[in-house]
Design an enzyme around this catalytic site. Structure first.
Site, PDB file in Angstrom:
ATOM      1  N   CYS A 111       0.949  -1.276   0.105  1.00  0.00           N
ATOM      2  CA  CYS A 111       0.037  -0.032  -0.118  1.00  0.00           C
ATOM      3  C   CYS A 111       0.817   1.179   0.051  1.00  0.00           C
ATOM      4  O   CYS A 111       1.678   1.423   1.034  1.00  0.00           O
ATOM      5  CB  CYS A 111      -0.830  -0.004   1.426  1.00  0.00           C
ATOM      6  SG  CYS A 111      -2.100   1.391   1.315  1.00  0.00           S
ATOM      7  N   CYS A 137      16.359 -28.858  -5.454  1.00  0.00           N
ATOM      8  CA  CYS A 137      16.150 -28.016  -4.560  1.00  0.00           C
ATOM      9  C   CYS A 137      16.242 -26.688  -5.120  1.00  0.00           C
ATOM     10  O   CYS A 137      17.142 -26.298  -5.911  1.00  0.00           O
ATOM     11  CB  CYS A 137      17.535 -27.974  -3.297  1.00  0.00           C
ATOM     12  SG  CYS A 137      17.454 -26.732  -2.209  1.00  0.00           S
TER      13      CYS A 137
END
Length: 286
Positions: A111, A137
């Site tokens: 925001c 991985c």
């Protein structure tokens, strides 16, 4: 950054950007603004967000569900509750970040005050696309892709399973169906999708059926997640080339689904811990 090179701010801009104020909701120029381009820091011009990550949140301030990698710094707000976001380059106050609102699939909302931003139209922004690869991985796959020319960012996460917003523990138990996946954002003008797929095959063993190196388990399997038919055809074409070279490829080619970003401690793991990949190494195959 030398403060003498900062953009000169008006009194209102300084109130928000330097003294951590907040502009009135629904008053900012970028609140209801959705042109294509990128958003930069008003004070130092560092690139912060892409327009592709902006969404209508109806909160009264510009909202984004992702950042340019490494562009945003977080710290606890003085109110002790919220998390403040700042430009990582110059420390300018931007706003706050919120998680868990389920407004978008990424489940995060940056925001940001319009007054903290400056918009740069799309003509100055590279054409960015995203590709998804699973090769054991994700630490090693991410690390090697991050250092490839044309790649803008590589992010570790999960894809292919049945559980929304899974944790590493959920995935490692092997009962969600997710694989450890790396989202590769790249500049189409600098590197092709085919080149990325070739590189993927050359940084892991696509013939290992039970995992990758010493990492054994379903979430470590090899796969390419395609976004469209062209990507699907490219993946199969390169697999056929490898099979003709006597590689017994077991890499699966699957349709892309929701990408769930992994926990922060997984991101940039090798660089942050000053280590090298233990089961991923480049080997030319094409």
């Amino acid at each position: 950054m030398d403060e003498k090179t900062y953009t000169k701010l008006s009194a209102e801009e300084e109130r928000v950007i330097v003294h951590k104020g907040t502009e009135a909701p629904f008053s900012g120029k970028y609140n209801d603004f959705f042109e294509k381009g990128s958003y930069h820091c008003k004070r130092c011009n560092a690139r912060l967000y892409s327009s592709g990550d902006k969404f209508a949140s109806s909160c009264g301030w510009p909202s984004f569900d992702d950042e340019i990698k490494g562009a945003i710094r977080r710290q606890k707000d003085v109110d002790g509750r919220r998390t403040e976001i700042l430009c990582a380059n110059c420390g300018a106050h931007l706003g706050h970040v919120f998680e868990g609102e389920e407004l978008t699939e990424k489940n995060i909302r940056y925001c940001t005050n319009s007054i903290s931003l400056i918009f740069v139209p799309n003509r100055k922004e590279p054409h960015i696309a995203k590709a998804y690869f699973a090769g054991g991985c994700f630490w090693g796959v991410e690390h090697l892709f991050e250092h490839k020319d044309g790649v803008i960012s590589a992010i570790s996460g999960y894809m292919g399973g049945s559980v929304g917003n899974p944790s590493y523990q959920d995935v490692s138990y092997g009962n969600t169906g997710h694989l450890e996946v790396v989202e590769v954002a790249y500049d189409v003008g600098k590197v092709s999708y085919e080149n990325l797929v070739k590189f993927f095959f050359e940084i892991h063993d696509p013939t290992q059926a039970d995992g990758q190196g010493p990492d054994i388990g379903e979430h470590y399997l090899s796969a390419i997640f395609f976004n469209n038919e062209d990507e699907k055809m490219t993946a199969h074409k390169l697999i056929d080339i490898l099979k003709n070279k006597a590689y017994k490829v077991v890499t699966r080619v699957l349709p892309a689904s929701t990408f769930w970003k992994a926990e922060e401690y997984h991101q940039n793991y090798y660089d942050n811990n000053k280590k090298k990949p233990y089961c991923h190494v480049y080997e030319k195959k094409f």
